[in-house]
Write a protein that holds these residues in place. Sequence first.
Motif, PDB file in Angstrom:
ATOM      1  N   ARG A 120      25.475 -21.383   8.086  1.00 52.83           N
ATOM      2  CA  ARG A 120      24.640 -20.482   8.883  1.00 52.83           C
ATOM      3  C   ARG A 120      25.266 -19.112   9.151  1.00 52.83           C
ATOM      4  O   ARG A 120      24.560 -18.185   9.542  1.00 52.83           O
ATOM      5  N   LEU A 121      26.570 -18.973   9.000  1.00 51.36           N
ATOM      6  CA  LEU A 121      27.230 -17.706   9.290  1.00 51.36           C
ATOM      7  C   LEU A 121      27.622 -16.994   8.003  1.00 51.36           C
ATOM      8  O   LEU A 121      27.898 -17.633   6.987  1.00 51.36           O
ATOM      9  N   SER A 122      27.661 -15.687   8.080  1.00 56.10           N
ATOM     10  CA  SER A 122      28.272 -14.896   7.013  1.00 56.10           C
ATOM     11  C   SER A 122      29.719 -14.634   7.379  1.00 56.10           C
ATOM     12  O   SER A 122      30.135 -14.858   8.530  1.00 56.10           O
ATOM     13  N   ARG A 123      30.477 -14.160   6.438  1.00 61.95           N
ATOM     14  CA  ARG A 123      31.863 -13.823   6.732  1.00 61.95           C
ATOM     15  C   ARG A 123      31.924 -12.717   7.784  1.00 61.95           C
ATOM     16  O   ARG A 123      32.806 -12.711   8.656  1.00 61.95           O
ATOM     17  N   ARG A 124      30.962 -11.793   7.709  1.00 60.85           N
ATOM     18  CA  ARG A 124      30.924 -10.718   8.707  1.00 60.85           C
ATOM     19  C   ARG A 124      30.599 -11.271  10.088  1.00 60.85           C
ATOM     20  O   ARG A 124      31.186 -10.847  11.092  1.00 60.85           O
ATOM     21  N   ASP A 125      29.640 -12.219  10.159  1.00 64.83           N
ATOM     22  CA  ASP A 125      29.335 -12.862  11.437  1.00 64.83           C
ATOM     23  C   ASP A 125      30.593 -13.518  12.021  1.00 64.83           C
ATOM     24  O   ASP A 125      30.903 -13.349  13.203  1.00 64.83           O
ATOM     25  N   ALA A 126      31.275 -14.284  11.187  1.00 66.86           N
ATOM     26  CA  ALA A 126      32.463 -15.003  11.649  1.00 66.86           C
ATOM     27  C   ALA A 126      33.508 -14.036  12.180  1.00 66.86           C
ATOM     28  O   ALA A 126      34.131 -14.285  13.226  1.00 66.86           O
ATOM     29  N   ALA A 127      33.715 -12.941  11.474  1.00 63.03           N
ATOM     30  CA  ALA A 127      34.706 -11.956  11.914  1.00 63.03           C
ATOM     31  C   ALA A 127      34.319 -11.369  13.270  1.00 63.03           C
ATOM     32  O   ALA A 127      35.175 -11.178  14.146  1.00 63.03           O
ATOM     33  N   ALA A 128      33.019 -11.077  13.443  1.00 57.35           N
ATOM     34  CA  ALA A 128      32.562 -10.523  14.721  1.00 57.35           C
ATOM     35  C   ALA A 128      32.765 -11.521  15.851  1.00 57.35           C
ATOM     36  O   ALA A 128      33.210 -11.154  16.951  1.00 57.35           O
ATOM     37  N   LEU A 129      32.460 -12.763  15.612  1.00 57.32           N
ATOM     38  CA  LEU A 129      32.613 -13.801  16.644  1.00 57.32           C
ATOM     39  C   LEU A 129      34.086 -14.019  16.990  1.00 57.32           C
ATOM     40  O   LEU A 129      34.452 -14.091  18.169  1.00 57.32           O
ATOM     41  N   ILE A 130      34.920 -14.106  15.969  1.00 56.46           N
ATOM     42  CA  ILE A 130      36.354 -14.310  16.199  1.00 56.46           C
ATOM     43  C   ILE A 130      36.926 -13.141  16.989  1.00 56.46           C
ATOM     44  O   ILE A 130      37.725 -13.325  17.925  1.00 56.46           O
ATOM     45  N   GLY A 131      36.528 -11.930  16.619  1.00 58.78           N
ATOM     46  CA  GLY A 131      37.008 -10.755  17.339  1.00 58.78           C
ATOM     47  C   GLY A 131      36.581 -10.770  18.799  1.00 58.78           C
ATOM     48  O   GLY A 131      37.373 -10.434  19.698  1.00 58.78           O
ATOM     49  N   PHE A 132      35.334 -11.175  19.064  1.00 54.23           N
ATOM     50  CA  PHE A 132      34.855 -11.206  20.446  1.00 54.23           C
ATOM     51  C   PHE A 132      35.595 -12.262  21.259  1.00 54.23           C
ATOM     52  O   PHE A 132      36.026 -12.003  22.388  1.00 54.23           O
ATOM     53  N   TYR A 133      35.762 -13.451  20.698  1.00 53.01           N
ATOM     54  CA  TYR A 133      36.406 -14.534  21.441  1.00 53.01           C
ATOM     55  C   TYR A 133      37.883 -14.249  21.712  1.00 53.01           C
ATOM     56  O   TYR A 133      38.484 -14.862  22.604  1.00 53.01           O
ATOM     57  N   ALA A 134      38.470 -13.330  20.968  1.00 51.75           N
ATOM     58  CA  ALA A 134      39.869 -12.979  21.181  1.00 51.75           C
ATOM     59  C   ALA A 134      40.046 -11.994  22.335  1.00 51.75           C
ATOM     60  O   ALA A 134      41.172 -11.766  22.783  1.00 51.75           O
ATOM     61  N   THR A 135      38.944 -11.415  22.825  1.00 50.48           N
ATOM     62  CA  THR A 135      39.021 -10.451  23.920  1.00 50.48           C
ATOM     63  C   THR A 135      38.965 -11.163  25.263  1.00 50.48           C
ATOM     64  O   THR A 135      38.557 -12.321  25.362  1.00 50.48           O
ATOM     65  N   GLU A 136      39.341 -10.444  26.304  1.00 51.31           N
ATOM     66  CA  GLU A 136      39.236 -11.002  27.646  1.00 51.31           C
ATOM     67  C   GLU A 136      37.776 -11.294  27.995  1.00 51.31           C
ATOM     68  O   GLU A 136      37.471 -12.320  28.621  1.00 51.31           O
ATOM     69  N   THR A 137      36.868 -10.409  27.577  1.00 52.62           N
ATOM     70  CA  THR A 137      35.444 -10.647  27.821  1.00 52.62           C
ATOM     71  C   THR A 137      34.982 -11.910  27.101  1.00 52.62           C
ATOM     72  O   THR A 137      34.210 -12.707  27.650  1.00 52.62           O
ATOM     73  N   GLY A 138      35.457 -12.091  25.873  1.00 50.60           N
ATOM     74  CA  GLY A 138      35.092 -13.293  25.127  1.00 50.60           C
ATOM     75  C   GLY A 138      35.597 -14.555  25.790  1.00 50.60           C
ATOM     76  O   GLY A 138      34.887 -15.570  25.846  1.00 50.60           O
ATOM     77  N   ARG A 139      36.813 -14.523  26.292  1.00 47.60           N
ATOM     78  CA  ARG A 139      37.355 -15.697  26.984  1.00 47.60           C
ATOM     79  C   ARG A 139      36.573 -15.969  28.271  1.00 47.60           C
ATOM     80  O   ARG A 139      36.320 -17.125  28.622  1.00 47.60           O
ATOM     81  N   ARG A 140      36.191 -14.907  28.953  1.00 50.49           N
ATOM     82  CA  ARG A 140      35.380 -15.070  30.157  1.00 50.49           C
ATOM     83  C   ARG A 140      33.992 -15.615  29.812  1.00 50.49           C
ATOM     84  O   ARG A 140      33.425 -16.414  30.558  1.00 50.49           O
ATOM     85  N   PHE A 141      33.464 -15.205  28.677  1.00 46.01           N
ATOM     86  CA  PHE A 141      32.166 -15.706  28.228  1.00 46.01           C
ATOM     87  C   PHE A 141      32.222 -17.219  28.017  1.00 46.01           C
ATOM     88  O   PHE A 141      31.324 -17.958  28.441  1.00 46.01           O
TER      89      PHE A 141
END
Length: 339
Positions: free
Chosen positions: A148-169
Amino acid sequence: MTRRAARIGAGIVLLCLHGPAQPVQPLDAPAFSLNAPAQHVAGGAAPVTPPDALQIERLLAAQQLKTSPALTHPGADAADEISNCAQENIGAVDPSNPNWNDKDPRWEPMRQTIALDCARRREERIKTVEPELQRMYRDALANSYAHRLSRRDAAALIGFYATETGRRFLAFQARLTTIEFNAMQRLARAGGAKAPASPATPAPDVMKRRTAVLLMSRQILLMLQWQSDAAHTGDDVSGGAVAPTMMSTTATLEGDAIDRIQKEFARELPAFSAFLSSKAEKNEIRALADAQLSFGKASATQLIKLAPEWNGDLQKWREQYRKLPASGVPPASAPTPQK
């Protein structure tokens, strides 16, 4: 219950399967291909490159998979859990008998027998069933990510989850999941037909505010995804009321908890909303929805091991009950709780 409603119900039961917990090590024999095929798109466009195995592993690690608390009593120790299990099951020994209660001399021996089996099943659940369910869900989600994901999707998700906002999410989602699970537990204890008389239904403006928070819950979004899928494929849509009902019930029964997390995460809510609206996260929701449905089907063989009416325990209890005299029954040996 229809097939679609049953699948949605299975998803609800497993609400906390992918909430944040202690990180787990990757398990052996993943179900996804290390070289997933390219995803083709309509209209003759170039195929979409799927995420690679490392990206999938990083996404799984971000979710910090854990087993559902639906399989246990949150906060209960071993003795309490075994006692609760016995109490929940003893009525099924003779459900049509209005006098089957703790005044019957057979009650206590049967309660102790059931407690022994509850202790045994608890140990089986901890050692065998929960690890297998965790592996099955992890593999189901890995498969969904690959498809269901593209490589670009995965990169965007990984980048977000690595941020403080992503961890808070992720922390925000875990809190919402716990709240929803608690609401369903309270509803089940009330008999499942309707919400308890108290607390009172919130005022319309309060309900609207709480519902807006719940509409940011990925579990609610998964249910809406299932409903959308059913509408598009002509499948059964009778489970469509599950998400609105769950939101209404949760907003009523767990309103104070919703208000607390809304206040706690107030600054991040706009960022969370923007992320949930992103293409990458919409595709992730799609992957999560697929994973829960496929997991729900595959997990039945494991869950049967825990269900007395399916694994033979209930039949054994009833047979023993019928052999007991109506008076003068010697007590059974109480179980020793396994820590």
